[in-house]
Design an enzyme around this catalytic site. Structure first.
Site, PDB file in Angstrom:
ATOM      1  N   GLY A 166      35.365  45.254  40.715  1.00 12.24           N
ATOM      2  CA  GLY A 166      34.160  45.831  41.298  1.00 12.24           C
ATOM      3  C   GLY A 166      34.349  47.260  41.756  1.00 12.24           C
ATOM      4  O   GLY A 166      35.277  47.940  41.334  1.00 12.24           O
ATOM      5  N   GLU A 209      43.233  52.081  29.780  1.00 12.31           N
ATOM      6  CA  GLU A 209      44.585  52.638  29.682  1.00 12.31           C
ATOM      7  C   GLU A 209      45.042  53.301  30.972  1.00 12.31           C
ATOM      8  O   GLU A 209      46.190  53.694  31.089  1.00 12.31           O
ATOM      9  CB  GLU A 209      44.663  53.646  28.529  1.00 12.31           C
ATOM     10  CG  GLU A 209      44.685  52.976  27.173  1.00 12.31           C
ATOM     11  CD  GLU A 209      44.913  53.951  26.031  1.00 12.31           C
ATOM     12  OE1 GLU A 209      44.709  55.166  26.224  1.00 12.31           O
ATOM     13  OE2 GLU A 209      45.273  53.484  24.941  1.00 12.31           O
ATOM     14  N   GLN A 232      46.989  39.518  43.539  1.00 15.08           N
ATOM     15  CA  GLN A 232      47.651  40.670  42.907  1.00 15.08           C
ATOM     16  C   GLN A 232      47.889  41.807  43.892  1.00 15.08           C
ATOM     17  O   GLN A 232      48.430  42.844  43.521  1.00 15.08           O
ATOM     18  CB  GLN A 232      46.863  41.155  41.692  1.00 15.08           C
ATOM     19  CG  GLN A 232      45.583  41.898  42.016  1.00 15.08           C
ATOM     20  CD  GLN A 232      44.794  42.186  40.757  1.00 15.08           C
ATOM     21  OE1 GLN A 232      44.242  41.289  40.127  1.00 15.08           O
ATOM     22  NE2 GLN A 232      44.750  43.451  40.360  1.00 15.08           N
ATOM     23  N   ASP A 238      45.492  51.768  33.614  1.00 17.27           N
ATOM     24  CA  ASP A 238      46.516  50.796  34.035  1.00 17.27           C
ATOM     25  C   ASP A 238      47.356  50.473  32.803  1.00 17.27           C
ATOM     26  O   ASP A 238      47.272  49.379  32.237  1.00 17.27           O
ATOM     27  CB  ASP A 238      45.828  49.561  34.608  1.00 17.27           C
ATOM     28  CG  ASP A 238      44.985  49.915  35.827  1.00 17.27           C
ATOM     29  OD1 ASP A 238      45.546  50.041  36.907  1.00 17.27           O
ATOM     30  OD2 ASP A 238      43.761  50.109  35.668  1.00 17.27           O
ATOM     31  N   HIS A 253      34.929  51.955  34.450  1.00 16.17           N
ATOM     32  CA  HIS A 253      34.588  50.555  34.149  1.00 16.17           C
ATOM     33  C   HIS A 253      33.446  50.487  33.126  1.00 16.17           C
ATOM     34  O   HIS A 253      33.466  49.677  32.211  1.00 16.17           O
ATOM     35  CB  HIS A 253      34.109  49.830  35.415  1.00 16.17           C
ATOM     36  CG  HIS A 253      35.124  49.733  36.508  1.00 16.17           C
ATOM     37  ND1 HIS A 253      35.007  50.419  37.691  1.00 16.17           N
ATOM     38  CD2 HIS A 253      36.270  49.021  36.611  1.00 16.17           C
ATOM     39  CE1 HIS A 253      36.020  50.122  38.478  1.00 16.17           C
ATOM     40  NE2 HIS A 253      36.816  49.282  37.840  1.00 16.17           N
ATOM     41  N   GLN A 305      49.679  47.503  32.692  1.00 16.55           N
ATOM     42  CA  GLN A 305      48.936  46.241  32.789  1.00 16.55           C
ATOM     43  C   GLN A 305      48.548  45.727  31.403  1.00 16.55           C
ATOM     44  O   GLN A 305      48.606  44.521  31.133  1.00 16.55           O
ATOM     45  CB  GLN A 305      47.683  46.459  33.645  1.00 16.55           C
ATOM     46  CG  GLN A 305      46.753  45.272  33.702  1.00 16.55           C
ATOM     47  CD  GLN A 305      45.651  45.451  34.739  1.00 16.55           C
ATOM     48  OE1 GLN A 305      45.844  45.163  35.898  1.00 16.55           O
ATOM     49  NE2 GLN A 305      44.505  45.940  34.318  1.00 16.55           N
ATOM     50  N   SER A 313      38.844  56.109  39.691  1.00 14.92           N
ATOM     51  CA  SER A 313      39.440  54.923  40.303  1.00 14.92           C
ATOM     52  C   SER A 313      38.593  54.515  41.498  1.00 14.92           C
ATOM     53  O   SER A 313      38.070  55.377  42.210  1.00 14.92           O
ATOM     54  CB  SER A 313      40.859  55.253  40.775  1.00 14.92           C
ATOM     55  OG  SER A 313      41.314  54.246  41.653  1.00 14.92           O
TER      56      SER A 313
HETATM   57  P1  AMP Z   1      39.926  47.437  38.331  1.00 15.58           P
HETATM   58  O1  AMP Z   1      38.560  47.126  38.813  1.00 15.58           O
HETATM   59  O2  AMP Z   1      40.545  48.637  38.969  1.00 15.58           O
HETATM   60  O3  AMP Z   1      40.832  46.239  38.270  1.00 15.58           O
HETATM   61  O4  AMP Z   1      39.740  47.881  36.817  1.00 15.58           O
HETATM   62  C1  AMP Z   1      39.107  47.049  35.886  1.00 15.58           C
HETATM   63  C2  AMP Z   1      39.352  47.589  34.500  1.00 15.58           C
HETATM   64  O5  AMP Z   1      38.809  48.904  34.401  1.00 15.58           O
HETATM   65  C3  AMP Z   1      40.855  47.713  34.190  1.00 15.58           C
HETATM   66  O6  AMP Z   1      41.068  47.319  32.843  1.00 15.58           O
HETATM   67  C4  AMP Z   1      41.109  49.170  34.393  1.00 15.58           C
HETATM   68  O7  AMP Z   1      42.195  49.656  33.627  1.00 15.58           O
HETATM   69  C5  AMP Z   1      39.795  49.782  33.925  1.00 15.58           C
HETATM   70  N1  AMP Z   1      39.655  51.122  34.493  1.00 15.58           N
HETATM   71  C6  AMP Z   1      39.750  51.490  35.789  1.00 15.58           C
HETATM   72  N2  AMP Z   1      39.627  52.822  35.917  1.00 15.58           N
HETATM   73  C7  AMP Z   1      39.453  53.318  34.664  1.00 15.58           C
HETATM   74  C8  AMP Z   1      39.284  54.632  34.121  1.00 15.58           C
HETATM   75  N3  AMP Z   1      39.271  55.720  34.895  1.00 15.58           N
HETATM   76  N4  AMP Z   1      39.131  54.760  32.783  1.00 15.58           N
HETATM   77  C9  AMP Z   1      39.155  53.664  31.983  1.00 15.58           C
HETATM   78  N5  AMP Z   1      39.308  52.402  32.425  1.00 15.58           N
HETATM   79  C10 AMP Z   1      39.462  52.228  33.739  1.00 15.58           C
END
Ligand code: AMP
Length: 285
Positions: free
Chosen positions: A31, A148, A61, A150, A37, A153, A185
């Protein structure tokens, strides 16, 4: 768009979709959605008949209680963004729904999860594997989308689906950045205005290091990045490693890999930021 908080309801909806031969895509998130996202969601919508987005701040996590407690939660706004992006199902389970009993599974995917984030955040990737494997069992997606940003991950998730024989295609999506280069982020909202202004130095330095790398050794490039970022007193580099982008293992020489990727973690004040960059192969020292 349906907002679903119970596993059995989601499974019932998706069983019907599968009966109709619909192809299902899944985007797991925690979220506080931003354009990073949404780039995953857009791709999922484009490549599948049905797009499922999960929004779940997964406690297992988080190795840092403060990080879990202060993690931004903006569900109403997230749902509005997902509706606008043509998402079909938002899955928003409670912690009790996802973990009716403690998840005692311990995963070992080998060296890929032992370095970088794996070494600095004990239990982090185990928690990621717990929640993502549950999401895969619940949704049974044809494809699942990961960013990418992460970088490690994605390698861990790939190792997981191989080890557990989960029939899903993992799709990696490029990092989305703010206009000034900062990798998007959810944690960026925690930066003070001053820190926010300094934070793009991380991405700038990584980009600069690609040019700097010509004729330099791997260690020269690491020193350059750490020194340049830490010239800014608010920044503390936790690590900068140049790794084989397939195995995540640090390289000593450019010739050690055909896919060199630099991965950085920086504390900007008390906010932990990560980013990464791919190096070209033409700067062998
Ligand atoms: P999170 O909500 O931070 O767990 O992220 C969910 C998904 O969105 C994960 O696969 C992240 O790698 C991806 N994500 C987060 N920030 C970015 C970004 N700036 N660019 C591309 N994907 C992202």
């Amino acid at each position: 768009m349906k907002i679903v908080d119970k596993i059995k309801d989601l499974k019932a909806y998706l069983a019907k979709e599968k009966q109709d031969n619909k192809r299902i895509g899944l985007v797991p998130t925690m979220g506080a959605l931003h354009a990073g996202h949404l780039s995953l969601v857009k791709r999922c919508v484009k490549e599948n008949d049905i797009c499922v987005v999960s929004v779940f701040v997964n406690p297992t996590q988080f190795n840092d209680k403060h990080d879990l407690e202060t993690y931004p939660r903006t569900l109403d706004k997230d749902c509005a963004l997902l509706q606008a992006a043509n998402c079909d199902y938002v899955f928003v389970p409670s912690v009790e729904e996802m973990y009716p009993e403690p998840d005692t599974r311990t995963f070992d995917f080998g060296p890929v999860m032992q370095v970088m984030e794996g070494a600095r955040r004990p239990g982090h990737f185990n928690g990621v594997a717990q929640v993502v494997s549950k999401l895969f069992y619940i949704v049974e997606p044809d494809k699942a989308y990961f960013g990418e940003k992460d970088f490690q991950q994605i390698a861990v998730i790939r190792a997981m689906v191989n080890q557990l024989h989960i029939p899903v295609e993992i799709i990696d999506c490029p990092i989305m950045r703010e206009a000034d280069g900062l990798a998007m982020s959810s944690r960026n909202t925690r930066l003070t205005p001053e820190q926010r202004q300094k934070a793009p130095l991380i991405a700038h330095t990584l980009k600069e290091s690609v040019n700097f790398a010509a004729g330099k050794s791997v260690q020269d490039v690491i020193n350059f990045v750490v020194k340049t970022v830490e010239k800014e007193p608010v920044m503390k580099v936790e690590y900068y490693e140049i790794v084989d982008g397939h195995t995540m293992q640090p390289i000593q020489n450019w010739s050690d890999t055909d896919y060199p990727v630099g991965c950085i973690t920086v504390y900007c004040g008390d906010v932990r930021l990560i980013d990464n960059i791919k190096y070209a192969l033409n700067h062998k020292a």
